[in-house]
Design an enzyme around this catalytic site. Structure first.
Site, PDB file in Angstrom:
ATOM      1  N   GLU A  32      -8.372  19.523  -4.224  1.00  0.00           N
ATOM      2  CA  GLU A  32      -8.525  18.560  -3.118  1.00  0.00           C
ATOM      3  C   GLU A  32      -8.964  19.337  -1.874  1.00  0.00           C
ATOM      4  O   GLU A  32      -8.331  20.311  -1.500  1.00  0.00           O
ATOM      5  CB  GLU A  32      -7.192  17.839  -2.872  1.00  0.00           C
ATOM      6  CG  GLU A  32      -7.095  17.054  -1.585  1.00  0.00           C
ATOM      7  CD  GLU A  32      -8.204  16.013  -1.388  1.00  0.00           C
ATOM      8  OE1 GLU A  32      -8.375  15.158  -2.267  1.00  0.00           O
ATOM      9  OE2 GLU A  32      -8.903  16.096  -0.351  1.00  0.00           O
ATOM     10  N   CYS A  42      -4.106   2.578   2.756  1.00  0.00           N
ATOM     11  CA  CYS A  42      -3.978   1.186   3.171  1.00  0.00           C
ATOM     12  C   CYS A  42      -2.960   1.024   4.308  1.00  0.00           C
ATOM     13  O   CYS A  42      -3.017   0.069   5.061  1.00  0.00           O
ATOM     14  CB  CYS A  42      -3.568   0.334   1.976  1.00  0.00           C
ATOM     15  SG  CYS A  42      -4.503   0.757   0.495  1.00  0.00           S
ATOM     16  N   HIS A  69       7.169  16.811 -10.932  1.00  0.00           N
ATOM     17  CA  HIS A  69       7.218  15.518 -11.620  1.00  0.00           C
ATOM     18  C   HIS A  69       6.069  15.298 -12.592  1.00  0.00           C
ATOM     19  O   HIS A  69       6.210  14.565 -13.561  1.00  0.00           O
ATOM     20  CB  HIS A  69       7.236  14.374 -10.600  1.00  0.00           C
ATOM     21  CG  HIS A  69       8.507  14.306  -9.827  1.00  0.00           C
ATOM     22  ND1 HIS A  69       8.784  15.139  -8.779  1.00  0.00           N
ATOM     23  CD2 HIS A  69       9.592  13.492  -9.969  1.00  0.00           C
ATOM     24  CE1 HIS A  69       9.977  14.851  -8.291  1.00  0.00           C
ATOM     25  NE2 HIS A  69      10.483  13.863  -8.999  1.00  0.00           N
ATOM     26  N   ASP A 279     -13.380   5.050  -5.912  1.00  0.00           N
ATOM     27  CA  ASP A 279     -14.442   4.601  -5.003  1.00  0.00           C
ATOM     28  C   ASP A 279     -15.790   5.251  -5.273  1.00  0.00           C
ATOM     29  O   ASP A 279     -16.799   4.824  -4.723  1.00  0.00           O
ATOM     30  CB  ASP A 279     -14.046   4.923  -3.549  1.00  0.00           C
ATOM     31  CG  ASP A 279     -13.005   3.966  -3.004  1.00  0.00           C
ATOM     32  OD1 ASP A 279     -12.468   3.154  -3.780  1.00  0.00           O
ATOM     33  OD2 ASP A 279     -12.715   4.042  -1.794  1.00  0.00           O
ATOM     34  N   TYR A 421       7.091 -24.513  -8.647  1.00  0.00           N
ATOM     35  CA  TYR A 421       7.276 -25.382  -7.481  1.00  0.00           C
ATOM     36  C   TYR A 421       8.730 -25.514  -7.072  1.00  0.00           C
ATOM     37  O   TYR A 421       9.605 -25.777  -7.905  1.00  0.00           O
ATOM     38  CB  TYR A 421       6.732 -26.801  -7.768  1.00  0.00           C
ATOM     39  CG  TYR A 421       7.277 -27.817  -6.781  1.00  0.00           C
ATOM     40  CD1 TYR A 421       6.944 -27.713  -5.430  1.00  0.00           C
ATOM     41  CD2 TYR A 421       8.160 -28.824  -7.179  1.00  0.00           C
ATOM     42  CE1 TYR A 421       7.478 -28.601  -4.493  1.00  0.00           C
ATOM     43  CE2 TYR A 421       8.691 -29.721  -6.245  1.00  0.00           C
ATOM     44  CZ  TYR A 421       8.346 -29.595  -4.909  1.00  0.00           C
ATOM     45  OH  TYR A 421       8.867 -30.453  -3.986  1.00  0.00           O
TER      46      TYR A 421
END
Ligand SMILES: Cc1cc2nc3c(=O)[nH]c(=O)nc-3n(C[C@H](O)[C@H](O)[C@H](O)COP(=O)(O)OP(=O)(O)OC[C@H]3O[C@@H](n4cnc5c(N)ncnc54)[C@H](O)[C@@H]3O)c2cc1C
Length: 477
Positions: A32, A42, A69, A279, A421
């Site tokens: 990265e 977000c 992990h 993306d 409902y």
């Protein structure tokens, strides 16, 4: 087996997490180039708006977490500069040490995502001009707000897509006067729906500057093509994104019509053992199988998991998308799924288009009107798309429509869908069921045509509604 992953946000990190469960003894490595991985882009607007006080809530996982992990080695500040498919190696630049080395892969994932697309405006490199794509952009914007934006400072946002609009809300939350420069309309919804979003912006004091094409930023002045000059201490460019396809182009991977990598349903590229997700790829529409590019975290995450399955030998297909999206604009919830009227017409569908407004649930339980624009294929009588605006209950209607469109539901069947409902949640006939009933009536000519009409009361309702949700803090616990 050695798996290399380029890019560590939604697609890259979800692939690593799943692969670590499927193949615990494989070597997994993420490269990265920035300092951050696996963060929630977000939520970045809400951190800037001071609704989230600790950046760690947005980026809770670091390389140590991935090692513990997910059995994955994460190398931050490492940019992959070249892929050599011939000998299955990549060239990596350690940016901190300014050192380049090679690494070998058995299978490779390109999850390089996208970057902010910066238009050719003079002066975009000024210290008061920002865009928001990466975690470090969020930190820079937050720092600028803290250090250099005393009371009375103003903000100019260029671009009225969902990121621009979410940021407008958060700048207003911080107490700044905001000017929104709009080239044509607010949001990517159908043009006639723009006034409803504009009404909400105006209700919160946002100045909307229309037909605005910025050409130059000089100090605290934004110059428009038509000679107007807009004052602003801080400028945010929210002018779209571009997929990071350079590594893929360099090795001749197939690039699709949207300028993103083309893969098959197993997320394999045109070169063996190289996958791509998120993306940086385009996918296919579940409506007609045509290419579609709607870069969202929800999709990137699923694609990453599909890559992991296929790398591990489970033949799993990413089915495609219908194009479902939602965002919040002050008190409004706004979203769409499937094809817009314009898209459906461009594809040659014979369309039935209609609008209706019904309450999310009973007014006595706080229900409020929801505006739905629906597009139906007259030939097959299938729902093709909806655009939905309301103050509450928009997401669950969009999810009904998205499911219905994904499985090519006939509009007659939507009227009788067995939805849940009780008065606090819906009216006895749900908003989505009205979409079915009205569509069926119009197709069967059982009712006078309502096509092309939106009840004007909805605009008045927005204009007069008391403000409420703006200051609600986000609770992550
Ligand atoms: C402000 C904002 C709000 C958003 N809100 C929503 C939302 O509400 N809902 C939603 O679904 N989506 C939302 N999104 C979109 C979502 O964040 C993206 O779709 C998602 O992050 C895509 O994930 P990705 O892994 O494909 O790419 P990215 O998140 O772009 O990550 C790609 C990573 O690859 C790294 N990289 C690129 N090239 C190299 C290289 N050569 N070497 C090493 N590393 C490299 C980049 O540094 C980057 O960290 C939002 C985005 C933003 C910016």
């Amino acid at each position: 087996m050695r798996i290399l992953i380029i890019g560590g946000v939604a697609a890259g990190s979800s692939a690593a997490a799943k692969l670590s469960r499927l193949k615990p003894d494989w070597d997994l490595v993420i490269y990265e180039e920035t300092e951050d991985i696996s963060y929630s882009s977000c939520n970045m607007p809400y951190f800037i708006g001071d609704l989230v006080d600790d950046p760690e809530q947005i980026a809770p996982r670091d390389p140590a977490y991935f090692k513990d992990h997910y059995n994955t080695e994460v190398y931050l500040h490492h940019r992959v500069e070249k892929i050599n498919p011939g000998d299955k190696t990549i060239q990596v630049h350690n940016l901190k040490e300014d050192r380049t080395f090679e690494d070998h892969y058995d299978k490779l994932l390109i999850a390089t995502g996208a970057r902010a697309s910066i238009p050719p405006i003079e002066g975009v490199d000024q210290a008061n001009v920002f865009s928001l794509r990466k975690f470090e952009d969020m930190v820079s914007i937050h720092n600028r707000m803290t250090c250099c934006m005393p009371e009375g400072s103003s903000v100019v946002v260029i671009g009225a897509g969902f990121i621009g609009l979410e940021m407008v809300e958060n700048f207003v939350r911080l107490g700044y006067p905001v000017k929104l420069l709009v080239s044509d309309q607010v949001s990517k919804l159908s043009k006639e729906l723009s006034p409803y979003l504009e009404a909400e912006l105006i209700r919160y004091g946002v100045e909307i500057i229309k037909d605005a094409r910025a050409v130059k930023i000089q100090g605290k002045k934004v110059h428009l093509k038509d000679g107007r000059v807009i004052d602003g201490d801080f400028v945010l460019l929210a002018t779209g994104i571009k997929p990071n396809i350079e590594l893929a182009e360099d090795i001749g991977l197939k690039i699709g019509s949207f300028g993103a990598i083309e893969t098959n349903k197993q997320m394999e590229t045109s070169i063996p053992d190289i996958y791509a997700a998120g993306d940086v790829v385009q996918t296919q529409s579940l409506i007609d199988g045509s290419p579609i590019y709607l870069p969202l975290g929800s999709t990137a995450n699923k694609m990453g998991r599909v890559v992991a399955d296929n790398m591990a030998g489970n033949k799993v297909a990413f089915p495609g998308i219908v194009g479902t999206n939602i965002f919040k604009l002050f008190d409004l919830e706004v979203g769409s799924t499937g094809l817009s009227e314009a898209q459906a017409k461009e594809k040659g569908y014979k369309t039935l288009v209609y609008y209706h407004i019904h309450r999310s649930h009973y007014a006595s339980h706080g229900g409020e009107p929801i505006l739905v624009k629906a597009v139906v294929d007259r030939d097959k009588e299938e729902l093709l798309g909806t655009e939905v605006i309301g103050f509450t209950g928009v997401k669950n209607r969009l999810d009904i429509y998205a499911s219905f469109i994904s499985f090519h539901g006939n509009i007659h069947d939507l009227e009788y869908l067995d939805t849940a409902y009780a008065p606090p949640f819906s009216t006895v006939r749900d908003v989505a069921l009205y979409t079915g009933m009205i569509g069926a009536n119009l197709l069967d000519k059982k009712a006078p045509s309502q096509e092309g009409k939106i009840d004007e009361n909805f605009l008045t309702y927005i204009q007069n509604r008391p403000s409420s949700k703006l200051m609600t803090p986000i609770n992550f616990s």
